[in-house]
Design a protein around this motif. Sequence first.
Motif, PDB file in Angstrom:
ATOM      1  N   ALA A   7       0.653  -6.287   0.179  1.00 32.09           N
ATOM      2  CA  ALA A   7       1.633  -6.967  -0.670  1.00 32.09           C
ATOM      3  C   ALA A   7       1.357  -8.466  -0.728  1.00 32.09           C
ATOM      4  N   GLY A  86       3.878  -4.502  -3.605  1.00 30.08           N
ATOM      5  CA  GLY A  86       4.505  -5.810  -3.622  1.00 30.08           C
ATOM      6  C   GLY A  86       5.552  -5.906  -4.709  1.00 30.08           C
ATOM      7  N   PRO A  88       5.719  -9.257  -2.005  1.00 32.76           N
ATOM      8  CA  PRO A  88       6.110  -9.288  -0.590  1.00 32.76           C
ATOM      9  C   PRO A  88       7.529  -9.825  -0.409  1.00 32.76           C
ATOM     10  N   ASP A  92       8.004  -8.274   5.007  1.00 35.37           N
ATOM     11  CA  ASP A  92       6.531  -8.313   4.984  1.00 35.37           C
ATOM     12  C   ASP A  92       6.011  -9.568   5.671  1.00 35.37           C
TER      13      ASP A  92
END
Length: 402
Positions: A7, A86, A88, A92
Amino acid sequence: MHHSIDAIRNAIKYVRSSPSRFRKFKELVEKMKIDSKNLLSMDCPTRWNSTYIMLENAIKFGSVFDRMEQTDVEYKKSFLEKSLVGPPNAADFQVAREFVAFLKVFYNVTLKFSGSLYVTSNIAFQQIVNVAAILNRRANNQSSLLSSMAKSMQIKYDKYWGKFDNFNPLLVIAVVLDPRYKMKFLKFAFEDMYNDPAHREEMTKKVSDVLYRLYDHYSRVLGTSQAEIQTETQSQMASSNITDLNNVESDMDGDDAFTAMERFLAQTEIELQTDKYAEVEKYLHAELAEARDPAFDILGWWKVNASKYRVLSLIASDVLAMPISTVSSESAFSTGGRVIDDFRSSLSPKMVEALICAQNWLSPSTSKLKVLDIDDFNDTEDVIHDEEVASNLIDQEQEPKK
């Protein structure tokens, strides 16, 4: 970790895919007053250290990516259209922080091992012990996201370094020959590595045996060289001192204090001759050098003390000259670093292979060099045409897909 890393990587690709996007990103960084000398960088997925650098830079800008998701319509749309992992989120970046904290240890160890302008053999064992402690701590922490990875790394670590017999003995001797640590550090490290006191004692004895065998070997190799000449000189001095002592003792006008000092010096010289490893014991029992001195020069120390430890200084000159890693020498002749540079870090594997092969094909062969001068060969029209084709391929690869 893969989902979070992918991501973040995809978000960086979006920002770096065009100058206008990258400019907007920098404007957001300035508006949000994030102070960082390093901006976003792409990684080569097959090189863990480049992934570490990518994540280390990216986690500083987690809030900037959140702002982009709110203000940049194209940003979120690009993930949906291309079905990419993603964008993010905060979770993450939290995963990335823990991942970076874990990899930082190995990254720093790699940098130390890869040095070519300073001695590395004396730091190898210390770093190996540090890695063992970190893997044990991570593997035993069940709540850690990296517990399973640390356990799999432990298996490989034990394969290479788990048993003392797997060590190159010179890696351990290099620590002994470091006047800041000697045998004291080894005994301390063995307490961390081995729970059984008998095992620790066995390891210490093995190190001592290797050191004495090295001393025997270098003593034999010297033969009638400087070390043997020095020994003969000391014997002659001791005999001369004893004769002088007898003469002085027979002289009633002699100074008693002077006689006692001469007798002491003569006895010391005799003991040095009878004790085979007196030089080794003298070195090991001497006071340790200052370990926290950042400017400590181990080679300079041995140069200054070479006259005091003649045989050991010869051992040190060979052992400390060993490079722990071949990375620096291999990278000097590697074409990969010149193809996958900072500006081409997101090239596809197929394009990297094409560029390396093209570079190899374009290099003048031995047969052609016999006929053509290098400058003439590089100036031929065919090579110029091929270089233009390769350059066009690079530009096409780096252009963002529309």
